[in-house]
Write an enzyme that holds these catalytic residues in place. Structure first.
Site, PDB file in Angstrom:
ATOM      1  N   GLU A   1      -3.037   2.173  -0.964  1.00  0.00           N
ATOM      2  CA  GLU A   1      -2.297   2.251  -2.242  1.00  0.00           C
ATOM      3  C   GLU A   1      -0.811   2.427  -1.974  1.00  0.00           C
ATOM      4  OE1 GLU A   1      -4.155   1.089  -4.075  1.00  0.00           O
ATOM      5  OE2 GLU A   1      -6.061   2.106  -4.360  1.00  0.00           O
TER       6      GLU A   1
ATOM      7  N   HIS B   1       0.533  -0.987  -1.317  1.00  0.00           N
ATOM      8  CA  HIS B   1       0.459  -1.773  -2.555  1.00  0.00           C
ATOM      9  C   HIS B   1       1.624  -1.389  -3.476  1.00  0.00           C
ATOM     10  CE1 HIS B   1      -4.229  -2.246  -2.168  1.00  0.00           C
ATOM     11  NE2 HIS B   1      -3.574  -2.678  -1.117  1.00  0.00           N
TER      12      HIS B   1
ATOM     13  N   GLU C   1      -8.930  -3.711  -3.243  1.00  0.00           N
ATOM     14  CA  GLU C   1      -9.216  -2.892  -4.440  1.00  0.00           C
ATOM     15  C   GLU C   1     -10.725  -2.878  -4.716  1.00  0.00           C
ATOM     16  OE1 GLU C   1      -6.830  -1.239  -5.066  1.00  0.00           O
ATOM     17  OE2 GLU C   1      -4.978  -2.317  -5.446  1.00  0.00           O
TER      18      GLU C   1
ATOM     19  N   TYR D   1     -16.146   4.616  -3.375  1.00  0.00           N
ATOM     20  CA  TYR D   1     -16.485   5.886  -4.050  1.00  0.00           C
ATOM     21  C   TYR D   1     -17.993   5.964  -4.251  1.00  0.00           C
ATOM     22  CZ  TYR D   1     -11.495   5.525  -5.069  1.00  0.00           C
ATOM     23  OH  TYR D   1     -10.134   5.373  -4.964  1.00  0.00           O
TER      24      TYR D   1
HETATM   25 FE   LIG Z   1      -7.148   0.620  -4.669  1.00  0.00          FE
HETATM   26 FE   LIG Z   2      -4.010  -0.664  -4.822  1.00  0.00          FE
END
Ligand SMILES: [Fe+2]
Ligand SMILES: [Fe+2]
Length: 327
Positions: free
Chosen positions: A198, A201, A96, A103
């Site tokens: 993601e 996750h 994360e 970005y």
């Molecule tokens: Fe993430």
């Molecule tokens: Fe995540």
């Protein structure tokens, strides 16, 4: 005196920790291995409204990954019993932080420092984004204590899945939509790596949530609370989508994509879909298609990925995952 236990990977603690650990490692990447500077000409070709929407989309994504890295994962880790599951969550937590930084790697390539500062300022003052972060954070903070109820833990895990599998997608839409038309393709390779992360996750934390849900006495009441949370976040997503996408004429398509991914989040939590879905924008699907820019399916490294990595051979179990999130 409290006895401290060392994690013992020799004996599996459950059916899935080892598999998720390996899959996470296999997907490992860092932002600096990608070359978003290849997108500079493409960026210059975008009109100012599109550039603004792109910067806002990435700004919003940065906020969610920051929250997930600094608060979501660490708070959840504290209340998960399995040491192997904790290890998987720790790895995800580190990713994360890489997502949140990546970005900036894209921003640094396409924007000047004052422009970048402006976007981070916008993130801090945008009511919709702040509402998203505050709503999820409330559930994380509720487990910031030693003893938590199963209900509190389930809701925190669910909030995490809603963030991972649902709230990101209003932001992911634009880089995918542009890449589907051959624009900002190198940056989209980073975005696609984040989406693949993601995806696992959301599935993993969803499984943890389902384990807790089975232990709940008031399953109906808790499900009602979850539905209400999803609805509040959904209403907010619609308004956020209008704020970011109205000027580029994409609001309706983004909202379809948001509903589609809300369904995915609920499915990760073991529940039925809640929205009826129209077809997802085919340009976005094209942008997601790993074959358009990536030459090595297994490692998911793209043609824009320059550093060589360890070669790992395909095995049957590698295909037991949904590695094409958002489709
Ligand atoms: Fe993430
Ligand atoms: Fe995540």
């Amino acid at each position: 005196m409290k006895q401290y236990t060392a994690v013992n990977w020799n004996t599996p603690e459950n059916d899935y920790a080892g598999m998720f650990w390996e899959q996470n490692l296999r997907q490992f990447w860092i932002d600096t291995e990608y070359i978003p500077s290849k997108d500079i000409d493409s960026w210059k070709g975008l009109d100012p409204a599109m550039q603004e929407a792109y910067k806002r989309a990435l700004g919003g994504l940065t906020l969610l990954d920051t929250l997930q890295s600094h608060t979501g994962m660490p708070k959840i880790i504290d209340h998960i019993d399995s040491l192997q599951n904790k290890a998987v969550l720790s790895f995800m937590c580190m990713m994360e932080a890489i997502h949140a930084k990546s970005y900036s790697t894209i921003f640094t390539t396409v924007s000047s420092t004052p422009e970048i500062n402006e976007i981070f300022e916008w993130v801090q003052h945008n009511k919709r984004l702040q509402y998203k972060a505050a709503t999820i954070d409330r559930y994380y903070r509720a487990i910031d204590k030693q003893n938590v109820s199963n209900r509190e833990l389930f809701m925190a895990l669910s909030a995490s899945v809603l963030l991972e599998s649902f709230l990101f997608y209003s932001g992911f839409f634009l880089p995918l939509w542009l890449a589907g038309q051959g624009q900002m393709v190198a940056s989209a390779d980073i975005i696609k790596k984040i989406i693949a992360d993601e995806s696992i996750h959301g599935v993993f934390v969803g499984l943890l949530a389902q384990d807790i849900y089975r232990k709940l006495d008031d399953k109906e009441g808790v499900k009602r609370e979850l539905d209400e949370l999803l609805n509040q976040l959904y209403e907010n997503e619609l308004r956020y989508t209008d704020e970011v996408y109205t000027d580029v004429g994409l609001s309706a398509e983004v909202k379809d994509y948001v509903r589609y991914n809300a369904n995915k989040a609920m499915m990760n939590l073991g529940f039925e879909e809640i929205f009826e879905i129209k077809d997802i924008n085919s340009i976005v699907l094209n942008g997601l298609n790993v074959d358009t820019t990536q030459h090595d399916f297994f490692s998911k490294k793209s043609t824009n990925y320059e550093k060589s990595t360890e070669i790992v051979h395909l095995r049957d179990e590698d295909f037991k995952f949904d590695l094409n999130p958002g489709i």
